[in-house]
Design an enzyme around this catalytic site. Sequence first.
Site, mmCIF file in Angstrom:
data_model
loop_
_atom_site.group_PDB
_atom_site.id
_atom_site.type_symbol
_atom_site.label_atom_id
_atom_site.label_comp_id
_atom_site.label_asym_id
_atom_site.label_seq_id
_atom_site.Cartn_x
_atom_site.Cartn_y
_atom_site.Cartn_z
ATOM 1 N N GLU A 34 25.669 1.511 15.046
ATOM 2 C CA GLU A 34 26.307 0.638 16.166
ATOM 3 C C GLU A 34 25.432 -0.638 16.156
ATOM 4 O OE1 GLU A 34 27.333 -1.294 19.116
ATOM 5 O OE2 GLU A 34 28.522 0.525 18.861
ATOM 6 N N GLN A 35 26.346 -1.808 15.947
ATOM 7 C CA GLN A 35 25.460 -3.099 15.953
ATOM 8 C C GLN A 35 24.535 -3.615 17.185
ATOM 9 O OE1 GLN A 35 28.236 -6.199 15.092
ATOM 10 N NE2 GLN A 35 29.628 -6.025 16.767
ATOM 11 N N ARG A 108 34.983 4.279 32.153
ATOM 12 C CA ARG A 108 35.047 4.135 30.628
ATOM 13 C C ARG A 108 33.497 4.897 30.092
ATOM 14 N NH1 ARG A 108 37.580 1.957 26.437
ATOM 15 N NH2 ARG A 108 39.075 0.909 27.704
ATOM 16 N N TYR A 217 43.073 2.546 41.236
ATOM 17 C CA TYR A 217 42.558 3.853 41.502
ATOM 18 C C TYR A 217 41.230 4.244 41.574
ATOM 19 C CZ TYR A 217 42.078 3.261 36.346
ATOM 20 O OH TYR A 217 41.633 2.707 35.057
ATOM 21 N N ASP A 294 40.940 1.285 17.540
ATOM 22 C CA ASP A 294 41.526 -0.030 17.682
ATOM 23 C C ASP A 294 41.465 -0.690 16.293
ATOM 24 O OD1 ASP A 294 42.339 0.023 20.134
ATOM 25 O OD2 ASP A 294 40.428 -0.750 20.960
#
Length: 397
Positions: A34-35, A108, A217, A294
């Site tokens: 992870e950068q 998220r 929501y 992605d």
Amino acid sequence: MRPAVPFIISGGGIGGLAAALVLAQDGHPVTVLEQAASFGEIGAGIQLGPNIFRMFDYLGLTSVINKVAFFPSGLGLNDVRTGEKVVRVALGDMARAAYGFPYGVIYRADLHQVFLDACAAQPNVTLRTHAKVASFEQSADGVTVHLAGGETLQAAALIGADGLWSKVREAVVGDGKPRVSGHIAYRAVLKREDVPAHLWSDDVLLWGGEKTHLVHYPLRRGELFNLVAVFHSNKYDEGWNTFGDSAELTERFAQACPQVRELLGKIDTWKMWVLCDREPVKNWTDRRVTLLGDAAHPMLQYLAQGAGQAIEDAVVLREALRFTRGDVLQAFQKYQQARYLRTGRVQLTARFYGDIYHAAGVQRELRNQLFQSGTESAGFAGLKWMYDGIEPSKLFQ
């Protein structure tokens, strides 16, 4: 016993961690790079269709997801200008009856934390921060990864899960910058007590209209209220964590109905991101290097499937490795062959839904007619192919 294959994964988001988890569960050593300075997720809420809950069940994560998810009572579409109800589809028991799994929403960061905790509990997962992939090279039996700080790592294979602006994709596919959709999104979260009672809804409710829409929501079992406002714009900022312009948002929604304008007025600070995707591609693999999420198939958010398709990717990748008994070259080819048409369909359908949510004139009338018909033409029913999901045990027979 299948042979253990060491993997390097570039990217510590939801897709990268999902891949790390499934590979580690099968005994493969995995290093996640992870950068950023820490593992974490930027953003607000995301929707989780029944196909994603099918994956949680497969991964043994259902109980922990259920502790932090919210299960809305329905999906609704209203007209953003007139306020009229276009259509509402009941969820809850109806979704379970139709697909065998529920429809939920989640913060998220909470979803990311579930995968991060699960990976941290695996002794064969190494989680590294401040680790940016600068380049890589392949040999007949492995991949050498060079980090920006000068360090070199080696593994049998590399998985690029480094998102929309993937550096790994640059080397594998080489298709340039992402496609800018012309849509821009502002996101924010309110505490429940800050939402007026007459504006609160347990539904996932979308107010759609000409070149604008608002969706909202509850999150965290009803403690928070997620808002995402989308409108057409020519702005382009790489990334998705810059501050939005409240004045521009107010201008874009000036013709919205009073309920929408009142909700938007409750937010002082918005985070903004420009909505981008790419054209679907058939190949995202080069020998011992493949892409996921992605990085492989970025999609607009209109079907709420970005994270879900990344999780499906991870599961299919594991099944391909099992089927080929750890033969990376064969497994990567089988993985993308099993995925590219499904993910491509989601990418293209998401574009279409972006158009119909923002419809005006005859398009708007046709949209309303289709959504209100109750047929397979559009809406929740029309996405059965997507929500039915995948059956891992039947992928490679």
